[in-house]
Motif scaffolding. Structure first.
Motif, PDB file in Angstrom:
ATOM      1  N   THR A   1       0.838  -1.191   0.000  1.00 63.22           N
ATOM      2  CA  THR A   1       0.000   0.000   0.000  1.00 63.22           C
ATOM      3  C   THR A   1       0.875   1.243   0.000  1.00 63.22           C
ATOM      4  N   ILE A   2       0.535   2.176  -0.878  1.00 66.11           N
ATOM      5  CA  ILE A   2       1.168   3.492  -0.912  1.00 66.11           C
ATOM      6  C   ILE A   2       0.111   4.479  -0.457  1.00 66.11           C
ATOM      7  N   GLU A   3       0.473   5.315   0.517  1.00 68.15           N
ATOM      8  CA  GLU A   3      -0.528   6.182   1.130  1.00 68.15           C
ATOM      9  C   GLU A   3       0.071   7.554   1.442  1.00 68.15           C
ATOM     10  N   ILE A   4      -0.732   8.585   1.201  1.00 67.19           N
ATOM     11  CA  ILE A   4      -0.391   9.931   1.637  1.00 67.19           C
ATOM     12  C   ILE A   4      -1.445  10.324   2.659  1.00 67.19           C
ATOM     13  N   ASP A   5      -0.990  10.575   3.880  1.00 66.09           N
ATOM     14  CA  ASP A   5      -1.902  10.954   4.958  1.00 66.09           C
ATOM     15  C   ASP A   5      -1.093  11.595   6.080  1.00 66.09           C
ATOM     16  N   LYS A   6      -1.661  12.575   6.710  1.00 69.59           N
ATOM     17  CA  LYS A   6      -1.044  13.254   7.861  1.00 69.59           C
ATOM     18  C   LYS A   6       0.351  13.795   7.536  1.00 69.59           C
ATOM     19  N   GLY A   7       0.505  14.312   6.329  1.00 69.15           N
ATOM     20  CA  GLY A   7       1.753  14.956   5.963  1.00 69.15           C
ATOM     21  C   GLY A   7       2.900  14.017   5.637  1.00 69.15           C
ATOM     22  N   ARG A   8       2.597  12.745   5.395  1.00 69.63           N
ATOM     23  CA  ARG A   8       3.650  11.761   5.095  1.00 69.63           C
ATOM     24  C   ARG A   8       3.263  10.908   3.898  1.00 69.63           C
ATOM     25  N   LEU A   9       4.271  10.510   3.123  1.00 65.54           N
ATOM     26  CA  LEU A   9       4.120   9.521   2.061  1.00 65.54           C
ATOM     27  C   LEU A   9       4.669   8.222   2.633  1.00 65.54           C
ATOM     28  N   SER A  10       3.837   7.196   2.658  1.00 67.43           N
ATOM     29  CA  SER A  10       4.234   5.913   3.255  1.00 67.43           C
ATOM     30  C   SER A  10       4.005   4.777   2.274  1.00 67.43           C
ATOM     31  N   ALA A  11       4.824   3.760   2.406  1.00 63.60           N
ATOM     32  CA  ALA A  11       4.633   2.506   1.674  1.00 63.60           C
ATOM     33  C   ALA A  11       4.799   1.394   2.694  1.00 63.60           C
ATOM     34  N   TYR A  12       3.848   0.474   2.700  1.00 65.28           N
ATOM     35  CA  TYR A  12       3.951  -0.629   3.651  1.00 65.28           C
ATOM     36  C   TYR A  12       3.393  -1.915   3.057  1.00 65.28           C
ATOM     37  N   PHE A  13       4.004  -3.026   3.495  1.00 64.93           N
ATOM     38  CA  PHE A  13       3.562  -4.352   3.097  1.00 64.93           C
ATOM     39  C   PHE A  13       2.493  -4.837   4.072  1.00 64.93           C
ATOM     40  N   GLY A  14       1.547  -5.602   3.549  1.00 62.08           N
ATOM     41  CA  GLY A  14       0.549  -6.257   4.383  1.00 62.08           C
ATOM     42  C   GLY A  14      -0.198  -5.308   5.284  1.00 62.08           C
ATOM     43  N   PHE A  15      -0.118  -5.578   6.596  1.00 64.60           N
ATOM     44  CA  PHE A  15      -0.852  -4.784   7.577  1.00 64.60           C
ATOM     45  C   PHE A  15      -0.017  -3.655   8.166  1.00 64.60           C
ATOM     46  N   GLY A  16       1.158  -3.413   7.623  1.00 63.40           N
ATOM     47  CA  GLY A  16       1.951  -2.263   8.028  1.00 63.40           C
ATOM     48  C   GLY A  16       3.103  -2.547   8.965  1.00 63.40           C
ATOM     49  N   LEU A  17       3.431  -3.809   9.159  1.00 61.93           N
ATOM     50  CA  LEU A  17       4.559  -4.136  10.025  1.00 61.93           C
ATOM     51  C   LEU A  17       5.887  -3.695   9.412  1.00 61.93           C
ATOM     52  N   ILE A  18       6.015  -3.823   8.098  1.00 61.62           N
ATOM     53  CA  ILE A  18       7.207  -3.381   7.376  1.00 61.62           C
ATOM     54  C   ILE A  18       6.811  -2.126   6.599  1.00 61.62           C
ATOM     55  N   LYS A  19       7.377  -0.986   7.018  1.00 57.85           N
ATOM     56  CA  LYS A  19       6.911   0.301   6.511  1.00 57.85           C
ATOM     57  C   LYS A  19       8.078   1.243   6.255  1.00 57.85           C
ATOM     58  N   ARG A  20       7.893   2.096   5.270  1.00 54.37           N
ATOM     59  CA  ARG A  20       8.863   3.152   4.963  1.00 54.37           C
ATOM     60  C   ARG A  20       8.062   4.421   4.690  1.00 54.37           C
ATOM     61  N   SER A  21       8.536   5.548   5.211  1.00 56.76           N
ATOM     62  CA  SER A  21       7.807   6.792   4.974  1.00 56.76           C
ATOM     63  C   SER A  21       8.754   7.974   4.909  1.00 56.76           C
ATOM     64  N   ILE A  22       8.234   9.056   4.356  1.00 58.32           N
ATOM     65  CA  ILE A  22       8.988  10.300   4.238  1.00 58.32           C
ATOM     66  C   ILE A  22       7.983  11.444   4.405  1.00 58.32           C
ATOM     67  N   ALA A  23       8.399  12.486   5.095  1.00 52.86           N
ATOM     68  CA  ALA A  23       7.542  13.662   5.271  1.00 52.86           C
ATOM     69  C   ALA A  23       7.372  14.373   3.929  1.00 52.86           C
ATOM     70  N   LEU A  24       6.157  14.844   3.659  1.00 54.43           N
ATOM     71  CA  LEU A  24       5.888  15.502   2.378  1.00 54.43           C
ATOM     72  C   LEU A  24       6.726  16.761   2.194  1.00 54.43           C
ATOM     73  N   GLU A  25       6.974  17.497   3.277  1.00 57.99           N
ATOM     74  CA  GLU A  25       7.769  18.723   3.132  1.00 57.99           C
ATOM     75  C   GLU A  25       9.242  18.437   2.846  1.00 57.99           C
ATOM     76  N   ASP A  26       9.678  17.193   3.060  1.00 61.65           N
ATOM     77  CA  ASP A  26      11.065  16.818   2.773  1.00 61.65           C
ATOM     78  C   ASP A  26      11.279  16.339   1.337  1.00 61.65           C
ATOM     79  N   ILE A  27      10.196  16.145   0.593  1.00 59.26           N
ATOM     80  CA  ILE A  27      10.314  15.596  -0.765  1.00 59.26           C
ATOM     81  C   ILE A  27      10.718  16.676  -1.756  1.00 59.26           C
ATOM     82  N   ASP A  28      11.728  16.360  -2.549  1.00 57.39           N
ATOM     83  CA  ASP A  28      12.138  17.216  -3.655  1.00 57.39           C
ATOM     84  C   ASP A  28      11.342  16.761  -4.878  1.00 57.39           C
ATOM     85  N   THR A  29      10.285  17.501  -5.215  1.00 56.80           N
ATOM     86  CA  THR A  29       9.407  17.067  -6.307  1.00 56.80           C
ATOM     87  C   THR A  29      10.103  17.059  -7.666  1.00 56.80           C
TER      88      THR A  29
END
Length: 160
Positions: A62-90
């Motif tokens: 799942t790829i999700e943007i919520d609460k000011g973060r871009l996150s990607a996680y497998f399954g139910f979210g035990l393995i997750k990676r995220s980055i703050a939206l204000e830190d992204i160089d578009t």
């Protein structure tokens, strides 16, 4: 500031099928050896539980943007990676087709840590300080890119 929301889930149905097949094969090999020098019950069950855990952890991405973060996680979210939206160089957003040798799952590659559940396109972006890379497989590159760019434009118009 209120952020746009985005959510896209990719199913790993093929992984579930393969793992269920392996579980059936392990169970059948245990049952077929019942009369003659059988393998012990607990190792066979342990192998099956290991594969059930794999299904639990990696059945979807799942790829999700919520609460000011871009996150990607497998399954139910035990393995997750995220980055703050204000830190992204578009300006660093790029569409990449990872080579076949990168495989699927959670992979360390020369381009960064790759999260993917199937072959195909991926989005790769970096933080403004160039220290963090976000590299994840997606079916909706253009949709995700347009949401990230529109968030950047909203920040610019609001003077942030």
């Amino acid at each position: 500031m209120k952020y746009l929301k985005y959510k896209q889930t990719q199913s790993g149905w093929w992984l579930v099928l393969i793992v269920v097949f392996i579980i059936i094969m392990v169970s059948l090999s245990y049952v077929m050896q019942w009369g003659s020098n059988p393998i012990p019950f607990w190792p066979a069950m342990g192998i099956n539980l290991l594969f059930v855990g794999i299904i639990f952890l990696f059945h979807s991405l799942t790829i999700e943007i919520d609460k000011g973060r871009l996150s990607a996680y497998f399954g139910f979210g035990l393995i997750k990676r995220s980055i703050a939206l204000e830190d992204i160089d578009t300006s660093s957003i790029e569409k990449i087709k990872p080579p076949f040798i990168y495989g699927i799952g959670l992979r360390i590659t020369p381009m960064g840590v790759l999260y993917n559940i199937k072959r195909g396109d991926a989005i790769r972006l970096t933080s403004k300080d160039r220290k963090k890379t976000f590299f994840v497989g997606t079916d909706d590159f253009e949709g995700l890119r347009s949401v990230l760019i529109s968030i950047e434009k909203r920040k610019d118009t609001n003077g942030l």
